[in-house]
Scaffold this motif. Structure first.
Motif, PDB file in Angstrom:
ATOM      1  N   ALA A 176       0.853  -1.187   0.000  1.00 19.38           N
ATOM      2  CA  ALA A 176       0.000   0.000   0.000  1.00 19.38           C
ATOM      3  C   ALA A 176       0.888   1.235   0.000  1.00 19.38           C
ATOM      4  O   ALA A 176       2.030   1.185   0.447  1.00 19.38           O
ATOM      5  N   ASP A 177       0.336   2.322  -0.519  1.00 25.14           N
ATOM      6  CA  ASP A 177       1.048   3.598  -0.535  1.00 25.14           C
ATOM      7  C   ASP A 177       0.456   4.537   0.502  1.00 25.14           C
ATOM      8  O   ASP A 177      -0.735   4.479   0.815  1.00 25.14           O
ATOM      9  N   VAL A 178       1.313   5.417   1.010  1.00 20.49           N
ATOM     10  CA  VAL A 178       0.915   6.424   1.989  1.00 20.49           C
ATOM     11  C   VAL A 178       0.961   7.774   1.274  1.00 20.49           C
ATOM     12  O   VAL A 178       2.001   8.149   0.722  1.00 20.49           O
ATOM     13  N   VAL A 179      -0.171   8.464   1.253  1.00 21.14           N
ATOM     14  CA  VAL A 179      -0.278   9.721   0.503  1.00 21.14           C
ATOM     15  C   VAL A 179      -0.785  10.841   1.409  1.00 21.14           C
ATOM     16  O   VAL A 179      -1.349  10.590   2.474  1.00 21.14           O
ATOM     17  N   LYS A 180      -0.600  12.076   0.965  1.00 27.09           N
ATOM     18  CA  LYS A 180      -1.008  13.243   1.759  1.00 27.09           C
ATOM     19  C   LYS A 180      -2.488  13.533   1.539  1.00 27.09           C
ATOM     20  O   LYS A 180      -3.006  13.365   0.442  1.00 27.09           O
ATOM     21  N   PHE A 181      -3.163  13.972   2.602  1.00 26.97           N
ATOM     22  CA  PHE A 181      -4.546  14.418   2.462  1.00 26.97           C
ATOM     23  C   PHE A 181      -4.602  15.578   1.470  1.00 26.97           C
ATOM     24  O   PHE A 181      -3.661  16.368   1.375  1.00 26.97           O
ATOM     25  N   GLU A 182      -5.718  15.675   0.751  1.00 29.26           N
ATOM     26  CA  GLU A 182      -5.890  16.734  -0.251  1.00 29.26           C
ATOM     27  C   GLU A 182      -5.828  18.116   0.403  1.00 29.26           C
ATOM     28  O   GLU A 182      -6.164  18.285   1.573  1.00 29.26           O
ATOM     29  N   ASN A 183      -5.445  19.119  -0.405  1.00 33.48           N
ATOM     30  CA  ASN A 183      -5.219  20.482   0.089  1.00 33.48           C
ATOM     31  C   ASN A 183      -6.407  21.119   0.798  1.00 33.48           C
ATOM     32  O   ASN A 183      -6.224  21.910   1.706  1.00 33.48           O
ATOM     33  N   GLN A 184      -7.629  20.777   0.382  1.00 32.98           N
ATOM     34  CA  GLN A 184      -8.789  21.463   0.978  1.00 32.98           C
ATOM     35  C   GLN A 184      -9.073  20.996   2.407  1.00 32.98           C
ATOM     36  O   GLN A 184      -9.844  21.614   3.115  1.00 32.98           O
ATOM     37  N   LEU A 185      -8.440  19.899   2.823  1.00 32.91           N
ATOM     38  CA  LEU A 185      -8.661  19.384   4.171  1.00 32.91           C
ATOM     39  C   LEU A 185      -7.675  20.007   5.150  1.00 32.91           C
ATOM     40  O   LEU A 185      -6.521  20.252   4.805  1.00 32.91           O
ATOM     41  N   LYS A 186      -8.147  20.240   6.365  1.00 34.82           N
ATOM     42  CA  LYS A 186      -7.260  20.739   7.414  1.00 34.82           C
ATOM     43  C   LYS A 186      -6.336  19.593   7.845  1.00 34.82           C
ATOM     44  O   LYS A 186      -6.812  18.520   8.196  1.00 34.82           O
TER      45      LYS A 186
END
Length: 193
Positions: A100-110
């Motif tokens: 599995a890959d670990v990715v960053k939450f999208e910009n619009q989320l705090k």
């Protein structure tokens, strides 16, 4: 029972140790490969930045030891993320235990996501006695994408993996040691596996 918490300089170690004591067990902190290999249960904690944490693991050779462990292993937060194939944070190759890959939450989320959130679609003995929609405590800016090894999910702008399992390896994105009675129960379930 010998419980070892892996000490590699990136842990929320004391709070985990205290949570284990509340369950009636003692845990030792160790970065010694032989001590880790001989444990009955291993906890792989982590707080911090992925590439720095991975460098610390490599400097002690623990990056080679952890994937070979045969006893139950529980990765917590960054510990779980480092057991995955790849993490966007610091462009980091992980231990490859979970595909599995670990990715960053999208910009619009705090971010980071800090606080209590629900876990659901629970499918593991790790969650014996835990209700669907139970609240747990999370602090993270990166998440594990849903995959075949997902055993619990959480929603924060996107549905993501809040727990994962493959063979003797388990991972939780949340902090069981900070998740009140539910977290203590999950930690206790792990120690009984």
């Amino acid at each position: 029972m010998r419980i070892v918490i892996i000490d590699y300089g990136a842990g929320n170690i004391q709070s985990i140790k205290f949570a284990i004591q509340r369950l009636g067990y003692e845990a030792i902190l160790s970065s010694d490969a032989e001590e880790i290999k001989s444990a009955d249960k291993v906890i792989f904690p982590g707080v911090g930045e992925a590439s720095s944490a991975m460098k610390m693991l490599k400097s002690t050779g623990l990056d080679k030891v952890i994937p070979t462990l045969k006893q139950p292993v529980l990765g917590i937060c960054l510990g779980m993320q480092l057991m995955c194939t790849y993490c966007e944070e610091g462009d980091t190759n992980g231990l490859g235990i979970f595909h599995a890959d670990v990715v960053k939450f999208e910009n619009q989320l705090k971010v980071p996501q800090i606080g209590w959130n629900k876990i659901y679609d629970l499918r593991s003995e790790l969650f014996t006695g835990i209700s669907e929609g139970e609240f747990v405590y999370l602090v993270h800016s990166f998440y594990v994408k849903e995959c075949a090894e997902t055993i619990a999910s959480t929603e924060y702008g996107v549905e993501y993996t809040s727990a994962i399992q493959k063979d003797n390896f388990y991972g939780v994105q949340f902090h069981p040691e900070k998740s009140s009675d539910a977290g203590e129960k999950i930690l206790g379930n792990f120690l009984k596996i």
